[in-house]
Write a protein that holds these residues in place. Structure first.
Motif, mmCIF file in Angstrom:
data_model
loop_
_atom_site.group_PDB
_atom_site.id
_atom_site.type_symbol
_atom_site.label_atom_id
_atom_site.label_comp_id
_atom_site.label_asym_id
_atom_site.label_seq_id
_atom_site.Cartn_x
_atom_site.Cartn_y
_atom_site.Cartn_z
ATOM 1 N N ARG A 366 21.392 24.183 6.583
ATOM 2 C CA ARG A 366 20.708 25.350 7.159
ATOM 3 C C ARG A 366 20.860 26.549 6.224
ATOM 4 N N ASN A 367 22.079 26.747 5.691
ATOM 5 C CA ASN A 367 22.300 27.845 4.740
ATOM 6 C C ASN A 367 21.397 27.701 3.519
ATOM 7 N N ALA A 368 21.310 26.437 3.001
ATOM 8 C CA ALA A 368 20.506 26.200 1.795
ATOM 9 C C ALA A 368 19.038 26.510 2.082
ATOM 10 N N GLU A 370 17.853 28.517 4.341
ATOM 11 C CA GLU A 370 17.676 29.967 4.485
ATOM 12 C C GLU A 370 17.709 30.653 3.125
ATOM 13 N N ALA A 371 18.501 30.095 2.183
ATOM 14 C CA ALA A 371 18.612 30.716 0.862
ATOM 15 C C ALA A 371 17.335 30.538 0.028
ATOM 16 N N VAL A 372 16.590 29.438 0.254
ATOM 17 C CA VAL A 372 15.396 29.195 -0.584
ATOM 18 C C VAL A 372 14.113 29.669 0.104
ATOM 19 N N GLU A 397 22.570 21.005 -2.382
ATOM 20 C CA GLU A 397 22.181 21.905 -3.470
ATOM 21 C C GLU A 397 20.819 22.519 -3.192
ATOM 22 N N ASP A 398 20.594 23.713 -3.767
ATOM 23 C CA ASP A 398 19.297 24.372 -3.553
ATOM 24 C C ASP A 398 18.906 25.148 -4.799
ATOM 25 N N ASN A 399 17.680 25.649 -4.804
ATOM 26 C CA ASN A 399 17.246 26.474 -5.942
ATOM 27 C C ASN A 399 17.056 27.929 -5.519
ATOM 28 N N ARG A 410 34.765 35.643 -0.630
ATOM 29 C CA ARG A 410 34.366 36.394 0.570
ATOM 30 C C ARG A 410 33.551 35.543 1.545
ATOM 31 N N ILE A 411 32.594 34.745 1.019
ATOM 32 C CA ILE A 411 31.657 34.049 1.922
ATOM 33 C C ILE A 411 32.349 33.031 2.835
ATOM 34 N N PHE A 412 33.566 32.591 2.439
ATOM 35 C CA PHE A 412 34.263 31.621 3.287
ATOM 36 C C PHE A 412 35.036 32.299 4.420
ATOM 37 N N MET A 415 33.113 35.566 9.882
ATOM 38 C CA MET A 415 32.362 36.768 10.221
ATOM 39 C C MET A 415 31.896 37.544 8.979
ATOM 40 N N THR A 416 31.714 36.842 7.874
ATOM 41 C CA THR A 416 31.119 37.476 6.695
ATOM 42 C C THR A 416 29.710 36.926 6.576
ATOM 43 N N THR A 417 28.749 37.819 6.649
ATOM 44 C CA THR A 417 27.366 37.354 6.571
ATOM 45 C C THR A 417 26.501 38.370 5.861
ATOM 46 N N THR A 418 25.445 37.891 5.211
ATOM 47 C CA THR A 418 24.480 38.818 4.617
ATOM 48 C C THR A 418 23.167 38.747 5.406
ATOM 49 N N LYS A 419 23.187 37.986 6.526
ATOM 50 C CA LYS A 419 21.942 37.810 7.304
ATOM 51 C C LYS A 419 21.960 38.715 8.520
ATOM 52 N N SER A 420 20.772 39.237 8.870
ATOM 53 C CA SER A 420 20.741 40.190 9.990
ATOM 54 C C SER A 420 21.228 39.524 11.289
ATOM 55 N N GLY A 421 20.817 38.270 11.527
ATOM 56 C CA GLY A 421 21.237 37.624 12.777
ATOM 57 C C GLY A 421 22.389 36.648 12.568
ATOM 58 N N GLY A 422 23.037 36.704 11.387
ATOM 59 C CA GLY A 422 24.086 35.723 11.080
ATOM 60 C C GLY A 422 25.393 36.030 11.795
ATOM 61 N N MET A 423 26.169 34.966 12.069
ATOM 62 C CA MET A 423 27.477 35.156 12.705
ATOM 63 C C MET A 423 28.581 35.073 11.663
ATOM 64 N N GLY A 424 28.227 34.555 10.498
ATOM 65 C CA GLY A 424 29.227 34.440 9.447
ATOM 66 C C GLY A 424 30.315 33.426 9.746
ATOM 67 N N LEU A 425 29.976 32.409 10.529
ATOM 68 C CA LEU A 425 30.991 31.409 10.893
ATOM 69 C C LEU A 425 30.725 30.051 10.260
ATOM 70 N N GLY A 426 29.467 29.822 9.776
ATOM 71 C CA GLY A 426 29.057 28.497 9.299
ATOM 72 C C GLY A 426 29.979 27.939 8.226
ATOM 73 N N LEU A 427 30.255 28.755 7.203
ATOM 74 C CA LEU A 427 31.058 28.237 6.091
ATOM 75 C C LEU A 427 32.522 28.068 6.474
ATOM 76 N N SER A 428 33.041 28.986 7.347
ATOM 77 C CA SER A 428 34.461 28.819 7.715
ATOM 78 C C SER A 428 34.628 27.597 8.606
HETATM 79 P P1 ADP Z 1 25.810 32.860 8.158
HETATM 80 O O1 ADP Z 1 24.917 31.752 7.732
HETATM 81 O O2 ADP Z 1 25.820 33.111 9.620
HETATM 82 O O3 ADP Z 1 25.597 34.114 7.356
HETATM 83 P P2 ADP Z 1 27.863 31.402 6.766
HETATM 84 O O4 ADP Z 1 29.348 31.435 6.870
HETATM 85 O O5 ADP Z 1 27.232 30.067 6.917
HETATM 86 O O6 ADP Z 1 27.295 32.409 7.832
HETATM 87 O O7 ADP Z 1 27.425 31.992 5.367
HETATM 88 C C1 ADP Z 1 28.022 33.192 4.884
HETATM 89 C C2 ADP Z 1 27.175 33.796 3.772
HETATM 90 O O8 ADP Z 1 27.251 32.982 2.605
HETATM 91 C C3 ADP Z 1 25.711 33.886 4.086
HETATM 92 O O9 ADP Z 1 25.402 35.038 4.833
HETATM 93 C C4 ADP Z 1 25.093 33.916 2.696
HETATM 94 O O10 ADP Z 1 25.115 35.227 2.172
HETATM 95 C C5 ADP Z 1 26.058 33.093 1.861
HETATM 96 N N1 ADP Z 1 25.527 31.736 1.627
HETATM 97 C C6 ADP Z 1 25.840 30.624 2.311
HETATM 98 N N2 ADP Z 1 25.175 29.549 1.830
HETATM 99 C C7 ADP Z 1 24.420 29.997 0.804
HETATM 100 C C8 ADP Z 1 23.502 29.379 -0.130
HETATM 101 N N3 ADP Z 1 23.220 28.071 -0.109
HETATM 102 N N4 ADP Z 1 22.916 30.176 -1.063
HETATM 103 C C9 ADP Z 1 23.174 31.493 -1.111
HETATM 104 N N5 ADP Z 1 24.039 32.129 -0.267
HETATM 105 C C10 ADP Z 1 24.648 31.402 0.670
#
Ligand code: ADP
Length: 466
Positions: A366-368, A370-372, A397-399, A410-412, A415-428
């Motif tokens: 889902r992150n990938a 959203e990133a592309v 992997e993504d482009n 930081r991204i791990f 509650m760290t997110t760069t998305k307006s509706g993100g929770m920042g929990l996916g990676l942790s």
């Molecule tokens: P969320 O998706 O809710 O923001 P995540 O913990 O999944 O929370 O991701 C944290 C942040 O890591 C994202 O907001 C994004 O900025 C960055 N990120 C995660 N996956 C990717 C990716 N494939 N490419 C670029 N940035 C990513």
């Protein structure tokens, strides 16, 4: 060419046999030219005509020169005309043969296709005229038993008037509930889609041909995908709550401990103040008790929500990823991205907890996606490879834009997110899952240009090695 010489030679021989009966001149040569035209091409035919004329001119002339020339010209004209007709006939013949072959091939293809498609032919009143073996199998009936019965008995709710009254030449027949229901003699039912076409009957009038599709397998696959989706949602809720509780406990632990220490110091001051501080001492003790209780509540919550130590089973990496197909398609199609799977299926037995692993894959994919999202040619690929005797690697992997070096840690963090509706929990959450599998979630730059999130799973010893 040889054919022309032989044919003319043969005709000459034949003509000499007829010599006693009269003067035949060019007549016996005509079959020689026709045979050559039928069996050979234009140059050989021209040679046969030329040879015939030469032989007639050279042999002791029985006519005047002008007569001989006129006869030769006439012979050449008439035989060339006959030859042209022969060639026309030959071309027509070979075209007919080609067409017959093509038709036979098409017929064979159509029969093969139709053999596996259940087809039922109905009279205009809805009675069954014919059904092919595939349709007979579908309804668990013999053709004889079905013939003459109203089709509505096999598909309750089927409405022949929707076809007869529509005036359309064919197409899908829409059902009210999205599909029709087929009924077998034992009372079993199954979902059905119907395509119809109007075909002319052999004795005049019109027949209705129904092409049926048994939707049972689609429905089962759909139900399976829904079930997996619901399970993943549940796991996601629990995992994210656990992650939040762990973060809260971690973040609040320090201020709560500090506040308890300050209250403890105040208590000591009040004790020194003697009876005057007794009342304040009691309330401070109460406040300290409540603070300690708050700490305990948070710790308890963390214990309750911390992921249980799950048992890892022997699973096939390729099957765990492929089962996610419908969900990945759903995730990708929301942003118009096709997700490519390149997961090695050979020797892919690993130790994993299926649903937790799938949760991790969904998060990363889902992150990938959203990133592309803004890319003109978005690419997301899930790669699985046997890495060594003991490890199998998985990467998503993504482009997209990738992750800046200084953002990697930081991204791990929860509650760290760069998305307006993100929770920042996916990676942790994903990192916790990967670690519970004995791996480490890592991020690097993908060969595609964007981010590559990867981790290893422990391989199960293969059956041959075991
Ligand atoms: P969320 O998706 O809710 O923001 P995540 O913990 O999944 O929370 O991701 C944290 C942040 O890591 C994202 O907001 C994004 O900025 C960055 N990120 C995660 N996956 C990717 C990716 N494939 N490419 C670029 N940035 C990513």
């Amino acid at each position: 060419m040889l054919l022309a010489v032989v044919a003319v030679g043969g005709a000459m021989g034949f003509r000499s046999l007829l010599e006693g009966l009269g003067q035949f001149y060019y007549l016996p040569m005509v079959p020689a030219v026709v045979v050559t035209a039928l069996l050979a091409r234009r140059p050989a035919t021209a040679l046969a005509i030329a040879l015939s004329i030469a032989v007639n001119l050279i042999l002791p002339p029985r006519e005047s020169l002008s007569e001989a020339l006129t006869n030769a010209a006439l012979f050449a004209g008439v035989t060339w005309l006959i030859a042209e007709i022969c060639w026309g006939f030959r071309a027509l013949n070979s075209r007919t043969r080609d067409l017959t072959q093509q038709l036979a091939a098409k017929d064979a293809m159509l029969n093969t296709a139709l053999a596996s498609v259940p087809v039922v032919t109905l009279e205009a009143n809805g009675d069954i005229r014919r059904l092919n073996p595939a349709a007979a199998d579908l309804f668990a009936l013999t053709e004889k038993a079905a013939r003459g019965r109203p089709f509505i008995e096999l598909a309750p709710g089927f409405d022949i008037n929707a076809i007869v009254g529509s005036g359309a030449p064919g197409g899908p027949l829409e059902a009210k509930d999205g599909h029709w229901t087929g009924l077998r003699p034992d009372g079993a039912t199954f979902p059905l889609s119907i395509q119809y076409g109007i075909v002319p009957g052999s004795t005049g009038g019109e027949l209705i041909a129904l092409c049926l599709t048994d939707l049972s397998r689609w429905h089962a696959a759909d139900a399976q995908a829904r079930e997996l989706h619901a399970q993943l949602n549940k796991v996601w809720r629990l995992n994210s709550l656990g992650e939040m509780a762990a973060t809260l406990a971690h973040e609040l632990n320090q201020p709560l401990s500090a506040a308890a220490t300050y209250l403890h110091a105040s208590q000591m001051d009040m004790e020194r103040a003697g009876p005057l501080g007794d009342s304040a001492l009691r309330t401070t003790a109460l406040a300290k008790g409540q603070l300690l209780r708050a700490g305990q509540i948070i710790r308890r919550m963390r214990e309750l929500l911390s992921p249980e130590a799950h048992r890892l089973d022997s699973e096939r990496a390729s099957s765990m990823v492929e089962d996610l197909g419908p969900i990945l398609t759903m995730i990708g199609s929301s942003k118009g991205v096709t997700i490519r799977l390149d997961v090695e299926a050979r020797d892919d037995r690993v130790q994993a907890e299926r649903i937790q692993f799938q949760q991790a894959m969904v998060n990363l994919t889902r992150n990938a996606v959203e990133a592309v999202g803004d890319h003109t040619a978005p690419e997301v690929v899930i790669i699985g490879r046997v890495l060594s005797d003991t490890h199998y690697s998985i990467s998503v992997e993504d482009n997209g834009p990738g992750i800046a070096e200084d953002q990697i840690d930081r991204i791990f963090q929860p509650m760290t997110t760069t998305k307006s509706g993100g929770m920042g929990l996916g990676l942790s959450v994903t990192r916790t899952i990967v670690e519970s599998h004995g791996g480490r979630l890592q991020v690097s730059r993908s060969a595609l240009g964007g981010a590559a999130f990867s981790f290893n799973l422990n391989r199960e010893p293969s059956v041959e090695n075991a």
